[in-house]
Design an enzyme around this catalytic site. Structure first.
Site: not given
Ligand SMILES: *Cc1c(COP(=O)(O)O)cnc(C)c1O
Length: 388
Positions: A44, A142, A276, A324
């Protein structure tokens, strides 16, 4: 090319070198650690900033048999790039591309009845059953279906399966505190997961895979492996948390090296304000190096005054604010040539800081450090050949 140090520095402003050989080795190390379970490489968010398509290919070459993404768009992009591996995506909103996912043979996660309704409708119009995985909220709080709502979701999925609209391929969940060894929620979630899986199976669900393990659970909690593990950050050679160990402790190697070419080296007198707000003032006559990356490239502004950078063999610290597009380091009178490499983070074996060092400097986690590196930084892939 087998060593990061052997790779010539291209004349780029900045580059994120991605060592696909390290990624493949990491996947093999994870497979060995979870022998008996399949590995889903989580790719992802553009493979945590490393580049989804090349990383997904390398992970599959090394034996990952599933790919995981958050959004359906991410999974569809991998299919469009020719990856034909099993895939699961889990972050849906109403009106999502259910039908495209079904037609692309992507498994979809359902956490509630609204999603079951949408996917069955899409399956009906596609004339193809959807592969669905039911997600249980075993305590993360969640995404996922609450235990109280689980019977309704399971019953609905079984009805849709009987109608030929879905095939329930998986039962799964996600940990809240797997990176905190001994946290009481780990055992509680595992118990709840076993109960929710047992309930669904008693009702007649026949999943191909049951899974709950993210990276820390894959690395440190063998009792959580079930049929499949879902490592994300560990695939990229970064430890999920310093408490559970370093990458090397688990036979992992960081995949990303972020570096930039010094854009200016100059002498300044004592008492000179830097960047800055003048939050850094030179304590004496010195040299300053201009590092041409900034928060637009994903260098956290919270690294102002704290982020470590290897220049000419020495650790330097971000002097004053990260802007930036650039920041400054105090070179203490040294005069490396303009164009010299400034390494923000990498595996650490050339003495450079790691993503973990940046996380500590910025009060965040290494996940965020690598994932936020922006699209203006070209990814340079090395060790792409299957050899290493
Ligand atoms: C991001 C994610 C993972 C992987 O998590 P890591 O801690 O990076 O291994 C696995 N399952 C779900 C549902 C996630 O959102």
């Amino acid at each position: 090319m087998s060593e990061t140090g052997a790779v010539p520095t291209a004349p780029l402003r900045a580059r994120a070198e991605i060592d696909l050989g390290a990624l493949r080795a990491n996947v093999r190390a994870l497979r060995a650690r979870a022998s008996g379970a399949a590995v889903m490489a989580v790719v992802k968010s553009d493979a945590y900033g490393h580049g989804a398509v090349p990383c997904a290919r390398a992970a599959v070459e090394a034996g990952a048999t599933w790919l995981g993404t958050a959004t359906p768009e991410e999974a569809l992009a991998l299919r469009a790039a020719g990856l034909d591996t099993r895939m699961l995506c889990w972050l849906w909103v109403p009106g999502g591309p259910w039908r495209q996912a079904i037609e692309a043979g992507i498994d979809v996660s359902l956490s509630g009845m609204w999603a079951l309704r949408e996917v069955t409708e899409a399956a009906r119009s596609a004339g193809t059953p959807a592969r669905v995985q039911l997600k249980a909220d075993t305590g993360l709080g969640r995404n996922g279906c609450q235990p109280a709502d689980w019977p309704e979701l399971v019953a609905g999925a079984l009805r849709a399966e009987a109608e030929g609209l879905v095939r329930v391929t998986g039962l799964w969940s996600h940990f809240a505190c797997a990176d905190e060894p001994g946290h009481p929620s780990i055992a509680a979630q595992l118990t709840r997961f076993r109960e929710m899986v047992a309930y669904a199976e008693q009702q007649g669900v026949r999943p191909e895979v049951r899974h709950i393990a993210n990276s820390p659970a894959t690395l440190a909690l063998p009792e959580t492996h079930f049929d499949l593990v879902r490592p994300g950050i560990a695939t990229y050679g970064v430890s999920p948390s310093p408490e559970i160990g370093t990458p090397a402790d688990f036979g992992l190697r960081p995949v990303m090296t972020l570096s930039a070419s010094l854009a200016l080296v100059k002498h300044v007198p004592a008492g000179h304000g830097v960047s800055y707000g003048h939050h850094y003032v030179t304590p004496g006559a010195t040299t300053l190096g201009l590092v041409p990356v900034g928060y637009a490239d994903g260098v956290p502004r919270h690294a102002s005054g704290t982020g470590p950078v290897l220049v000419d063999g020495k650790w330097r610290t971000v002097a004053g604010r990260v802007a930036m597009d650039q920041f400054v380091v105090d070179l203490g009178g040294d005069e490396p040539p303009v164009g010299a490499e400034a390494v923000l983070f990498g595996p650490g074996d050339r003495g450079e800081p790691t993503a973990e060092d940046w996380a500590q400097a910025c009060g965040t986690i290494a996940y965020e450090i690598v994932t936020r590196i922006g699209t203006r930084v070209p990814r340079v892939y090395v060790n792409g050949e299957q050899a290493g």
